[in-house]
Design an enzyme around this catalytic site. Structure first.
Site, mmCIF file in Angstrom:
data_model
loop_
_atom_site.group_PDB
_atom_site.id
_atom_site.type_symbol
_atom_site.label_atom_id
_atom_site.label_comp_id
_atom_site.label_asym_id
_atom_site.label_seq_id
_atom_site.Cartn_x
_atom_site.Cartn_y
_atom_site.Cartn_z
ATOM 1 N N ARG A 1 25.266 28.256 -18.405
ATOM 2 C CA ARG A 1 26.520 28.993 -18.636
ATOM 3 C C ARG A 1 26.449 29.713 -19.969
ATOM 4 O O ARG A 1 25.546 29.487 -20.783
ATOM 5 C CB ARG A 1 27.705 28.026 -18.644
ATOM 6 C CG ARG A 1 27.647 26.974 -19.733
ATOM 7 C CD ARG A 1 28.991 26.342 -20.028
ATOM 8 N NE ARG A 1 28.859 25.202 -20.926
ATOM 9 C CZ ARG A 1 28.695 25.280 -22.237
ATOM 10 N NH1 ARG A 1 28.629 26.458 -22.831
ATOM 11 N NH2 ARG A 1 28.613 24.187 -22.980
ATOM 12 N N GLY A 2 27.434 30.558 -20.217
ATOM 13 C CA GLY A 2 27.540 31.187 -21.518
ATOM 14 C C GLY A 2 28.136 30.210 -22.524
ATOM 15 O O GLY A 2 28.524 29.098 -22.184
ATOM 16 N N GLY A 3 28.214 30.629 -23.769
ATOM 17 C CA GLY A 3 28.810 29.788 -24.806
ATOM 18 C C GLY A 3 27.827 28.838 -25.433
ATOM 19 O O GLY A 3 26.633 28.832 -25.136
ATOM 20 N N ALA B 1 38.464 25.194 -23.546
ATOM 21 C CA ALA B 1 37.221 25.955 -23.715
ATOM 22 C C ALA B 1 36.811 26.556 -22.379
ATOM 23 O O ALA B 1 37.001 25.950 -21.324
ATOM 24 C CB ALA B 1 36.122 25.045 -24.252
ATOM 25 N N TYR C 1 31.970 19.301 -25.359
ATOM 26 C CA TYR C 1 32.034 17.912 -24.887
ATOM 27 C C TYR C 1 32.891 17.837 -23.629
ATOM 28 O O TYR C 1 33.899 18.522 -23.508
ATOM 29 C CB TYR C 1 32.655 17.024 -25.977
ATOM 30 C CG TYR C 1 33.172 15.686 -25.473
ATOM 31 C CD1 TYR C 1 32.297 14.631 -25.204
ATOM 32 C CD2 TYR C 1 34.537 15.485 -25.232
ATOM 33 C CE1 TYR C 1 32.769 13.420 -24.715
ATOM 34 C CE2 TYR C 1 35.016 14.281 -24.753
ATOM 35 C CZ TYR C 1 34.129 13.251 -24.494
ATOM 36 O OH TYR C 1 34.586 12.052 -24.008
ATOM 37 N N CYS D 1 31.767 24.814 -29.477
ATOM 38 C CA CYS D 1 31.553 26.223 -29.121
ATOM 39 C C CYS D 1 30.829 26.993 -30.227
ATOM 40 O O CYS D 1 30.802 28.230 -30.221
ATOM 41 C CB CYS D 1 32.875 26.917 -28.781
ATOM 42 S SG CYS D 1 33.781 26.092 -27.450
ATOM 43 N N GLY E 1 33.152 27.038 -15.630
ATOM 44 C CA GLY E 1 34.579 27.327 -15.690
ATOM 45 C C GLY E 1 35.220 26.968 -17.003
ATOM 46 O O GLY E 1 34.821 27.464 -18.058
ATOM 47 N N PHE E 2 36.216 26.062 -16.963
ATOM 48 C CA PHE E 2 36.943 25.750 -18.195
ATOM 49 C C PHE E 2 37.296 24.269 -18.249
ATOM 50 O O PHE E 2 37.345 23.581 -17.225
ATOM 51 C CB PHE E 2 38.194 26.619 -18.327
ATOM 52 C CG PHE E 2 39.194 26.485 -17.210
ATOM 53 C CD1 PHE E 2 40.233 25.564 -17.288
ATOM 54 C CD2 PHE E 2 39.119 27.301 -16.088
ATOM 55 C CE1 PHE E 2 41.175 25.457 -16.283
ATOM 56 C CE2 PHE E 2 40.055 27.191 -15.062
ATOM 57 C CZ PHE E 2 41.085 26.269 -15.162
#
Length: 226
Positions: A87-89, A154, A93, A185, A167-168
């Site tokens: 994923r990006g970022g 996040a 945790y 992040c 996702g988030f």
């Protein structure tokens, strides 16, 4: 001709470890990608492209995005598993008390580009936490939702052929001490928070949060759950 599909298969995985959930995500993601490839080359037999939405709580785990740096892992004295993922970022945790949501959507079904998709996710969370009298904010050039300078949600995604994955993560009753071992992040001089903390350590009903979240997603994405 593209057959627009706003129907979404919903599944609550309850409590499930990160690795097996990641494998499950990739399986669904690849099925959708393959359908889109099939449709591209066999236009006379167009298949409907499905969408999926997964809710889950993970065991304690750190995940590092594809551009993330291990330098942002400051300490791991509890020997928590770390996964380098697609994923990006940067680093984050996941653990008990945190609601993780994995939309595996074909964005074309919802007439969205990546930027609009991210902004709708933020709006979903802002409207959700407002139900708990918490004012959520966006910060320019920093994806996610904040309560002043404290991040409460996040976002980290992968997108290929306009299909989303990952996702988030919304902190509900999360043990925030696990964030002390990382630079969340990769953003320095910012902290994290949860609905629980913002409500002065009042334990939040996770089932209620799931109900509200599903309702907000349904409304803002203009979808139909099946």
């Amino acid at each position: 001709m593209y057959k627009i599909n706003i129907k979404v298969f919903f599944e609550d995985l309850n409590k499930k470890d990160f690795k097996s959930t990641w494998v499950y995500q990739k399986k669904i993601f690849n099925i959708i990608i393959n359908i889109k490839i099939y449709n591209r080359f066999l236009k006379k037999k167009i298949k409907i492209v499905p969408n999926y939405l997964l809710f889950v709580e993970h065991n304690n785990v750190y995940t590092l995005g594809k551009i993330g740096s291990y330098k942002n892992l400051l300490l791991n004295n509890k020997n928590i598993i770390i996964y380098k993922i697609d994923r990006g970022g940067d680093i984050t945790y996941h653990g008990p008390g945190q609601l993780v949501c994995y939309p595996i959507f074909d964005l074309i079904n919802f007439y969205l580009d990546i930027n609009k998709y991210l902004r709708i996710i933020e709006e979903v969370i802002i409207k959700l936490i407002y139900n708990y009298c918490i004012k959520g904010y966006r910060i320019s050039n920093k994806t996610g939702v904040w309560v002043y300078t404290r991040k409460i949600c996040a976002i980290g995604i992968k997108v290929s052929r306009f299909v989303t994955m990952h996702g988030f993560a919304l902190n509900v009753n999360t043990d925030l001490s696990y964030f002390n071992n990382i630079i969340p992040c990769g953003i320095k001089k910012k902290s994290v928070t949860s609905i629980n903390v913002e409500k002065i350590n009042h334990k939040i009903d996770m089932y209620e949060v799931k109900f509200i979240l599903k309702k907000k997603i349904n409304f803002l994405f203009k979808m139909k759950f099946i």
